[in-house]
Design a protein around this motif. Structure first.
Motif, PDB file in Angstrom:
ATOM      1  N   ALA A 166       0.855  -1.196   0.000  1.00  0.00           N
ATOM      2  CA  ALA A 166       0.000   0.000   0.000  1.00  0.00           C
ATOM      3  C   ALA A 166       0.888   1.242   0.000  1.00  0.00           C
ATOM      4  N   ASP A 167       0.670   2.070  -1.002  1.00  0.00           N
ATOM      5  CA  ASP A 167       1.553   3.195  -1.290  1.00  0.00           C
ATOM      6  C   ASP A 167       0.694   4.453  -1.338  1.00  0.00           C
ATOM      7  N   GLU A 168       0.955   5.373  -0.415  1.00  0.00           N
ATOM      8  CA  GLU A 168       0.055   6.517  -0.275  1.00  0.00           C
ATOM      9  C   GLU A 168       0.281   7.606  -1.318  1.00  0.00           C
ATOM     10  N   ILE A 186       1.212  -2.875   4.827  1.00  0.00           N
ATOM     11  CA  ILE A 186       0.910  -1.504   5.258  1.00  0.00           C
ATOM     12  C   ILE A 186       2.133  -0.967   5.997  1.00  0.00           C
ATOM     13  N   GLY A 187       2.585   0.197   5.582  1.00  0.00           N
ATOM     14  CA  GLY A 187       3.801   0.765   6.149  1.00  0.00           C
ATOM     15  C   GLY A 187       3.562   1.542   7.431  1.00  0.00           C
ATOM     16  N   PRO A 188       4.653   2.038   8.025  1.00  0.00           N
ATOM     17  CA  PRO A 188       4.552   2.802   9.277  1.00  0.00           C
ATOM     18  C   PRO A 188       4.068   4.229   9.022  1.00  0.00           C
ATOM     19  N   GLU A 189       3.498   4.832  10.042  1.00  0.00           N
ATOM     20  CA  GLU A 189       3.039   6.228   9.928  1.00  0.00           C
ATOM     21  C   GLU A 189       4.167   7.137   9.457  1.00  0.00           C
ATOM     22  N   GLY A 191       6.579   6.447   7.507  1.00  0.00           N
ATOM     23  CA  GLY A 191       7.098   6.104   6.181  1.00  0.00           C
ATOM     24  C   GLY A 191       8.281   5.147   6.264  1.00  0.00           C
ATOM     25  N   VAL A 209       0.184  -0.450  -4.648  1.00  0.00           N
ATOM     26  CA  VAL A 209      -1.238  -0.189  -4.868  1.00  0.00           C
ATOM     27  C   VAL A 209      -1.696   0.996  -4.039  1.00  0.00           C
ATOM     28  N   SER A 210      -2.742   1.641  -4.549  1.00  0.00           N
ATOM     29  CA  SER A 210      -3.348   2.761  -3.834  1.00  0.00           C
ATOM     30  C   SER A 210      -4.611   2.285  -3.125  1.00  0.00           C
ATOM     31  N   LEU A 211      -4.967   2.989  -2.072  1.00  0.00           N
ATOM     32  CA  LEU A 211      -6.226   2.717  -1.357  1.00  0.00           C
ATOM     33  C   LEU A 211      -7.131   3.936  -1.434  1.00  0.00           C
ATOM     34  N   GLY A 212      -6.954   4.726  -2.470  1.00  0.00           N
ATOM     35  CA  GLY A 212      -7.797   5.906  -2.633  1.00  0.00           C
ATOM     36  C   GLY A 212      -6.988   7.182  -2.485  1.00  0.00           C
ATOM     37  N   ARG A 214      -7.031   9.779  -0.340  1.00  0.00           N
ATOM     38  CA  ARG A 214      -6.621  10.400   0.916  1.00  0.00           C
ATOM     39  C   ARG A 214      -5.525   9.604   1.615  1.00  0.00           C
ATOM     40  N   ILE A 215      -4.732  10.285   2.392  1.00  0.00           N
ATOM     41  CA  ILE A 215      -3.701   9.614   3.187  1.00  0.00           C
ATOM     42  C   ILE A 215      -4.379   9.067   4.435  1.00  0.00           C
ATOM     43  N   LEU A 216      -4.383   7.767   4.575  1.00  0.00           N
ATOM     44  CA  LEU A 216      -5.083   7.119   5.688  1.00  0.00           C
ATOM     45  C   LEU A 216      -4.120   6.856   6.830  1.00  0.00           C
ATOM     46  N   ALA A 221      -5.822   2.152   6.852  1.00  0.00           N
ATOM     47  CA  ALA A 221      -5.324   1.577   5.600  1.00  0.00           C
ATOM     48  C   ALA A 221      -5.383   0.046   5.656  1.00  0.00           C
TER      49      ALA A 221
HETATM   50  N1  SAH Z   1       4.130   8.918   6.033  1.00  0.00           N
HETATM   51  C1  SAH Z   1       2.983   9.076   5.239  1.00  0.00           C
HETATM   52  C2  SAH Z   1       1.738   8.373   5.762  1.00  0.00           C
HETATM   53  C3  SAH Z   1       1.894   6.936   5.995  1.00  0.00           C
HETATM   54  S1  SAH Z   1       0.346   6.260   6.303  1.00  0.00           S
HETATM   55  C4  SAH Z   1       2.650  10.521   5.150  1.00  0.00           C
HETATM   56  O1  SAH Z   1       2.423  11.129   6.182  1.00  0.00           O
HETATM   57  O2  SAH Z   1       2.565  11.002   4.029  1.00  0.00           O
HETATM   58  C5  SAH Z   1       0.771   4.626   6.790  1.00  0.00           C
HETATM   59  C6  SAH Z   1       0.615   3.581   5.737  1.00  0.00           C
HETATM   60  O3  SAH Z   1      -0.723   3.498   5.333  1.00  0.00           O
HETATM   61  C7  SAH Z   1       1.413   3.812   4.455  1.00  0.00           C
HETATM   62  O4  SAH Z   1       2.728   3.340   4.559  1.00  0.00           O
HETATM   63  C8  SAH Z   1       0.634   3.018   3.439  1.00  0.00           C
HETATM   64  O5  SAH Z   1       1.020   1.660   3.467  1.00  0.00           O
HETATM   65  C9  SAH Z   1      -0.796   3.134   3.959  1.00  0.00           C
HETATM   66  N2  SAH Z   1      -1.607   4.131   3.275  1.00  0.00           N
HETATM   67  C10 SAH Z   1      -2.183   5.231   3.808  1.00  0.00           C
HETATM   68  N3  SAH Z   1      -2.928   5.892   2.907  1.00  0.00           N
HETATM   69  C11 SAH Z   1      -2.854   5.185   1.764  1.00  0.00           C
HETATM   70  C12 SAH Z   1      -3.426   5.336   0.450  1.00  0.00           C
HETATM   71  N4  SAH Z   1      -4.218   6.349   0.126  1.00  0.00           N
HETATM   72  N5  SAH Z   1      -3.114   4.410  -0.481  1.00  0.00           N
HETATM   73  C13 SAH Z   1      -2.302   3.373  -0.184  1.00  0.00           C
HETATM   74  N6  SAH Z   1      -1.735   3.195   1.031  1.00  0.00           N
HETATM   75  C14 SAH Z   1      -2.009   4.070   1.990  1.00  0.00           C
END
Ligand code: SAH
Length: 234
Positions: A166-168, A186-189, A191, A209-212, A214-216, A221
């Protein structure tokens, strides 16, 4: 003699007619919390045996003996999907384990990264959370919960299994339903570090892959990603 709707996971279920005992916690729950008596029935299950109605034939405050009497459900296939997620604070980790179990994962692999604060978990406690979630959501399997591993090590011996990372950033395609064995990461908050990103990029069978849009939060996520991945699974 009541047919209760209580449903308990029993890791080893003997053949019908053979008595089995419950763990101390389960016996306490039946005797002291639910106040069951001899002759009452509950449901017991595991992935190999399916689900059975079982009769209580001895119960005291501390121990319970039961016997499987009739099969309710045959063993059935469940999704072969792993969740790998960077460890979160305790409450959020607990929530991810519970929700991932409800959504149907087969393996939960916590990962340690340079920017993850936690590096250990109480596996017993997480297994108890997963077991309760499986009991509640009518699953037959309880997911396996593995020891946390550094992401670089996990990538170094990654098996032949598609891994969706999952790639934000907004450039990756939206995650779709899995059609076979799969894993979601799913990565760490904070990064991944460049070193970790390189280790991930070198791994065969990965797709970002994306999950939409917004940054979740990581826990959101994990839940949203598993819903997308598993929506079409058995
Ligand atoms: N450091 C980043 C946020 C990480 S969110 C920042 O502040 O910009 C934590 C994890 O949630 C990410 O590593 C990713 O794996 C996942 N994630 C969050 N939002 C996502 C999205 N829209 N699409 C895909 N992955 C997401």
């Amino acid at each position: 003699m009541a047919d209760t709707s209580i449903r308990l996971y029993i890791s080893d279920l003997p053949a019908p007619g053979q008595a089995f005992s419950l763990s101390d916690g389960q016996a306490h729950y039946l005797a002291n919390v639910m106040r069951l008596s001899e002759g009452d029935t509950i449901r017991v299950f595991n992935g190999q045996a399916g689900e059975w109605r079982a009769k209580v034939f001895k119960i005291s405050r501390k121990a319970a003996l039961l016997e499987a009497v009739a099969q309710n459900r045959l063993p059935e296939p469940e999704p072969d999907a792993w969740l790998c997620f960077a460890l979160l604070k305790r409450q959020k980790t607990d929530m991810v384990v519970e929700k991932a179990t409800e959504l149907g994962v087969s393996v939960i692999q916590p990962i340690i990264t340079a920017r993850t604060n936690a590096d250990h978990v109480n596996l017993e406690r997480l297994r108890a959370i997963a077991t309760e979630a499986a009991e509640q959501c009518e699953r037959l399997h309880v997911p396996e919960i593995r020891e946390p591993r550094p992401v670089t090590k996990l990538m170094a011996d990654w098996p032949a299994r598609p891994l969706y990372v999952a790639d934000e950033r907004r450039t990756s395609p939206l995650l779709g339903p899995a059609t076979g064995p799969s894993a979601l990461m799913i990565g760490p908050e904070g990064g991944f570090t460049d070193l970790e990103l390189e280790a991930i990029a070198r791994t065969p069978l990965i797709t970002r892959v994306s999950l939409g849009r917004r940054i979740l939060r990581a826990e959101t996520a994990a839940i949203a990603g598993l819903a997308l991945l598993l929506a079409a699974s058995p």
